[in-house]
Structures are given as structure tokens and as C-alpha cells.
Motif scaffolding. Structure first.
Motif, PDB file in Angstrom:
ATOM      1  N   LEU A 150       5.526  -6.828   2.523  1.00 18.94           N
ATOM      2  CA  LEU A 150       6.524  -7.548   1.737  1.00 18.94           C
ATOM      3  C   LEU A 150       6.490  -6.977   0.328  1.00 18.94           C
ATOM      4  O   LEU A 150       5.423  -6.914  -0.289  1.00 18.94           O
ATOM      5  N   TRP A 172       7.930 -16.362  -7.534  1.00 12.16           N
ATOM      6  CA  TRP A 172       7.224 -15.549  -6.541  1.00 12.16           C
ATOM      7  C   TRP A 172       5.823 -15.222  -7.059  1.00 12.16           C
ATOM      8  O   TRP A 172       5.546 -14.111  -7.492  1.00 12.16           O
ATOM      9  N   PRO A 174       2.280 -14.093  -6.907  1.00 11.98           N
ATOM     10  CA  PRO A 174       1.595 -13.209  -5.961  1.00 11.98           C
ATOM     11  C   PRO A 174       0.323 -13.819  -5.361  1.00 11.98           C
ATOM     12  O   PRO A 174      -0.185 -13.334  -4.359  1.00 11.98           O
ATOM     13  N   ILE A 177       2.168 -16.254  -2.498  1.00 14.11           N
ATOM     14  CA  ILE A 177       3.141 -15.723  -1.552  1.00 14.11           C
ATOM     15  C   ILE A 177       2.536 -15.177  -0.253  1.00 14.11           C
ATOM     16  O   ILE A 177       3.041 -15.467   0.829  1.00 14.11           O
ATOM     17  N   PRO A 178       1.443 -14.392  -0.309  1.00 17.26           N
ATOM     18  CA  PRO A 178       0.960 -13.841   0.965  1.00 17.26           C
ATOM     19  C   PRO A 178       0.644 -14.927   1.999  1.00 17.26           C
ATOM     20  O   PRO A 178       1.041 -14.807   3.155  1.00 17.26           O
ATOM     21  N   ALA A 181       3.872 -16.430   3.258  1.00 19.25           N
ATOM     22  CA  ALA A 181       4.580 -15.480   4.127  1.00 19.25           C
ATOM     23  C   ALA A 181       3.877 -15.354   5.480  1.00 19.25           C
ATOM     24  O   ALA A 181       4.528 -15.276   6.526  1.00 19.25           O
ATOM     25  N   HIS A 190       1.043  -7.886   3.903  1.00 17.96           N
ATOM     26  CA  HIS A 190       0.603  -7.137   2.716  1.00 17.96           C
ATOM     27  C   HIS A 190       1.698  -7.228   1.671  1.00 17.96           C
ATOM     28  O   HIS A 190       2.841  -6.869   1.938  1.00 17.96           O
ATOM     29  N   LEU A 191       1.340  -7.690   0.484  1.00 14.90           N
ATOM     30  CA  LEU A 191       2.313  -7.793  -0.605  1.00 14.90           C
ATOM     31  C   LEU A 191       2.074  -6.685  -1.620  1.00 14.90           C
ATOM     32  O   LEU A 191       0.927  -6.359  -1.931  1.00 14.90           O
ATOM     33  N   ASP A 192       3.137  -6.086  -2.094  1.00 18.00           N
ATOM     34  CA  ASP A 192       2.984  -5.089  -3.155  1.00 18.00           C
ATOM     35  C   ASP A 192       4.265  -5.023  -3.963  1.00 18.00           C
ATOM     36  O   ASP A 192       5.262  -5.653  -3.617  1.00 18.00           O
ATOM     37  N   ALA A 382       7.476  -1.004   2.476  1.00 22.66           N
ATOM     38  CA  ALA A 382       6.781  -2.225   2.895  1.00 22.66           C
ATOM     39  C   ALA A 382       6.171  -2.018   4.278  1.00 22.66           C
ATOM     40  O   ALA A 382       5.012  -2.376   4.534  1.00 22.66           O
TER      41      ALA A 382
END
Ligand SMILES: [Zn+2]
Length: 407
Positions: A150, A172, A174, A177-178, A181, A190-192, A382
Motif C-alpha cells: 500500500l 492516514w 502510518p 494504517i497497516p 489495512a 507493507h506500507l511505504d 506497491a
């Protein structure tokens, strides 16, 4: 460079196993190989490799690919990385749009879906993502989904750059959010930052293939920067390295949502060209039809658009000189949500500074090129994050894996 205690602490058995799986998969991604060869190359015991191969074969991530002729004894059975053995999801959330791409674990896109967003609260967007993922899962013969990447625009969790700007996503967080989600999608997430993911994608599938040190200027709504140095993404202490859009390039210039005057993003971004065209009555205020309008204006060599390109090229040339002297990249790549034709014109109009470490004889790469993974670059990035974390053995600690990174 700071060393965090957890980076030098011993790894528990689960982590070691996950690492060893990546070593084996990473090796097989490059070539077919037998168990003894993998053991020799990786330094793992043959027994460990055999156990891992049995597990990976059961998961359909590797497949036997026949026996290799050998001088003596039983010819060894070789294995093949099965790119079609599983899929990954890549989501890009921008303030105005949500994109999903489904790829196999070799990175080949299977499905892409793009929706405009009227509302960007995490709850609304995550529900929409879950719906898209659900539809993707119902496709017959669909391979198993390993996880989701994501990506969102930066910056992450800071007050210093206003969270209310038109190019950011308020709410949002960080840190939150993970988990949200993962609950919504039922998958590891995986958030970046979009720009970092886009840089990885361009290295795996696009114009940066074969490069180890490069910078990627990502046009989302704003302007982001992903920097890869010697194969590793540069993320900074809090995941916020590369907020190039908020570097002042025109002192005393246009006001920016972040509170600065003259931020690069005010001159070089999708939002900037949209505002320019809206002010001249060439685009409706709701920005519908931006790409078609730009394509039409490029076709007729429109003066108003040309003026924007001139201004943007001037600001961008300064920024590129700065990036070159800071990072010594092999090349700087431009990509994302601007039409290719407009990026090409912007690159053609750059006046790159003479005083730069990148100006030298015998360059094998141009100083600035357009990316080739197109509009999907961040969404592909992503997906690339999941592939990266599944297959690539050597990784920098990711900010999301550092419990104290955002404190
Ligand atoms: Zn700014």
C-alpha cells in the motif's frame, strides 16, 4: 548512520527462517538450481535447504525442472522459481484516485483497476480496497495472494509539513494504517511512500533496470522523490527522506500549503499544471479530463501549456542539479501521473546546471530520462514491495519494522 539496538540483536527462529526462504527464492529467481548448489551458494546446510525447498514446493513457489546432466552419480534435480505460483496486490492511494494492480510474483501485471476518489478518509478508502481485492480473488484460476503493498503520498506523521495540503492524505497515520489495512484485506500489508515504491518498481521493471544508484522523481498529485543508493531505498529516520516537493526552489515564490513560499511542488506537479490550466479556463475546476486536455493542448502546441512547461523546467533544472550533487546518481528518472508527452517535453526543455558531478564525459546513461512503467508505476511499486520482502534476501530495515521509528 545510527544503529538501533534491534538491528544488532539476534534474530529469532521465525525471522531466521523467513530470511533463509528469501535467500533461496532470491537465488532461484536468478537461475534454476539444485539443492546442493543452493546450499553451497548460500552457506545453508543441505538439510535446511531441503526442508525449505519442500515447503516452497508445497506452496507452489518453486517447481522441479528436471535433472541436470552431471559427470558422476545421480544427476541433481533442479528447481525453478515459479513466478505464477502466487500473486500480490499493489494499491496506490492518491488524494483523487485509488489504483489496484494485481501481479504475479515475477511482477507481471494480471489485473489493474483505477477509481476516482471523492472521499479519502481511511475508512472509506480501505472499504473500497477490500471490495476491489474481493473481486480480484473471485477470478477463476486465481493464484494464491501473498500480501498487499500500500503506497500513499508522504510525508509520514509529521507536523512540520502541513497535513492539510491538497497533495496529502489527512488521517492516514502510518502507525495505524497497516493494521487497519491488514484487517480490511485479510492479508499482510507493507506500507511505504509512493515515490520510494515507484523507484523500486522502475528498478525491477522499468528504466532503472540494471542501475544500482538512481533517483526517481514521482509525479503523484504533488512531487515525491525515491532514492535508491547501491540497491537500497533511502528512507531516512522516519520514512520521510525525499520530500523534494517541499524544498524551496524559488525563494519568496508561490505560497505552499506547507507554509513555505516557493516550494518546488508549486511549479512542478500535476496539481500545478492543473491550477495553471484552470486559471486560464482550459480545464474545469473539478479537474475532470486532465489527461485528455493535456494531450489536446500538446497536439496543438498550446501557448498556455508551453508557458507552464517553461516555468516547470526552470524550477526542475535547479532541483536536478541539487539531486545530482547530493546523491551522485547514475541517472534521474521522471515518472508517475503526468502524461508521457508532457514529461518528454519537460525533459526536452530542461537546462541542466553545468556545475554538477553528473556532467562528465563518457556517460552511459542520460542524466535525466522518463520512466517506462507509466501511470501504474507507484501501484506496481506497491506490488514490488511485497515481492521485494518475499524474495529479496538483503534488505535495509524498513521503517515499518522499526517499532520506534515514528516516535
Ligand atoms: Zn511546500
Amino acid at each position: 548512520m545510527s544503529i538501533r539496538p534491534h538491528q544488532i540483536a539476534g534474530k529469532n527462529a521465525e525471522k531466521t527462517k523467513a530470511h533463509n526462504r528469501r535467500v533461496v527464492l532470491g537465488y532461484l529467481q536468478g537461475r534454476d538450481a539444485g539443492r546442493a548448489e543452493i546450499a553451497r551458494a548460500s552457506g545453508l546446510s543441505t538439510q535446511t535447504v531441503s526442508n525449505l525447498m519442500a515447503e516452497l514446493e508445497a506452496e507452489n513457489l518453486v517447481q522441479p525442472a528436471g535433472r541436470r546432466p552431471s559427470a558422476r552419480g545421480q544427476p541433481p534435480l533442479v528447481y525453478h522459481f515459479n513466478a505464477k505460483g502466487a500473486a500480490v496486490l499493489g494499491f496506490e492511494v492518491r488524494p483523487d484516485a485509488l489504483t489496484m494492480v494485481v501481479t504475479d510474483i515475477g511482477g507481471t501485471p494480471i489485473v489493474t483497476q483505477h477509481e476516482r476518489l471523492a472521499q479519502t478518509s481511511p475508512e472509506t478508502v480501505l472499504a473500497q480496497m477490500a471490495q476491489m481485492a474481493g473481486a480480484a480473488r473471485e477470478t477463476p484460476d486465481y493464484p494464491r495472494i501473498l500480501g498487499a503493498g500500500l503506497v500513499i503520498p508522504g510525508p509520514f506523521g509529521v507536523e512540520g509539513l502541513s497535513a492539510a495540503g491538497a497533495t496529502t492524505l489527512p488521517g492516514w497515520d502510518p502507525l495505524r494504517i497497516p493494521a487497519l489495512a491488514e484487517a480490511a484485506l485479510g492479508l499482510p500489508v507493507h506500507l511505504d511512500k509512493d515515490a520510494t515504491a515507484a523507484a523500486l518498481a522502475e528498478g525491477m521493471f522499468g528504466a532503472a533496470q540494471g542501475l544500482s544508484s538512481y533517483a526517481f522523481l514521482y509525479f503523484g498529485s504533488g512531487l515525491g522523490l525515491g532514492v535508491i543508493i547501491q540497491g537500497h531505498p533511502l528512507r531516512g529516520a522516519f520514512g520521510n527522506a525525499g520530500e523534494l516537493g517541499h524544498v524551496v526552489i524559488e525563494p519568496g515564490g508561490l505560497p505552499c500549503d506547507c507554509g513555505n513560499l516557493g516550494c518546488l511542488e508549486q511549479y512542478v506537479s500535476r496539481l500545478s499544471v492543473q491550477r495553471h490550466l484552470i486559471a486560464r479556463g482550459l480545464l474545469p475546476a473539478d479537474t475532470r479530463g486532465t489527461d485528455a486536455t493535456i494531450a489536446r493542448l500538446l497536439d496543438v502546441d498550446d501557448n498556455a501549456l508551453s508557458d507552464w512547461v517553461d516555468q516547470a523546467a526552470k524550477a526542475l533544472s535547479r532541483a536536478i542539479g541539487m539531486l545530482e550533487n547530493l546523491f551522485d546518481p547514475q541517472s534521474i528518472i521522471l515518472g508517475g501521473a503526468l502524461p508521457d508527452g508532457l514529461l518528454d517535453l519537460l525533459i526536452a526543455r530542461l537546462t541542466l546546471p553545468l556545475g554538477s558531478v553528473s556532467r562528465r564525459e563518457g556517460r552511459s546513461q542520460p542524466r535525466v530520462v522518463r520512466g517506462t512503467s507509466g501511470r501504474l508505476t507507484a501501484a506496481l511499486g506497491a506490488a514490488a514491495l511485497v515481492i521485494h520482502y518475499t524474495v529479496t534476501p538483503r534488505l535495509d530495515a524498513h521503517p515499518m519494522e522499526q517499532p520506534n521509528a515514528f516516535n
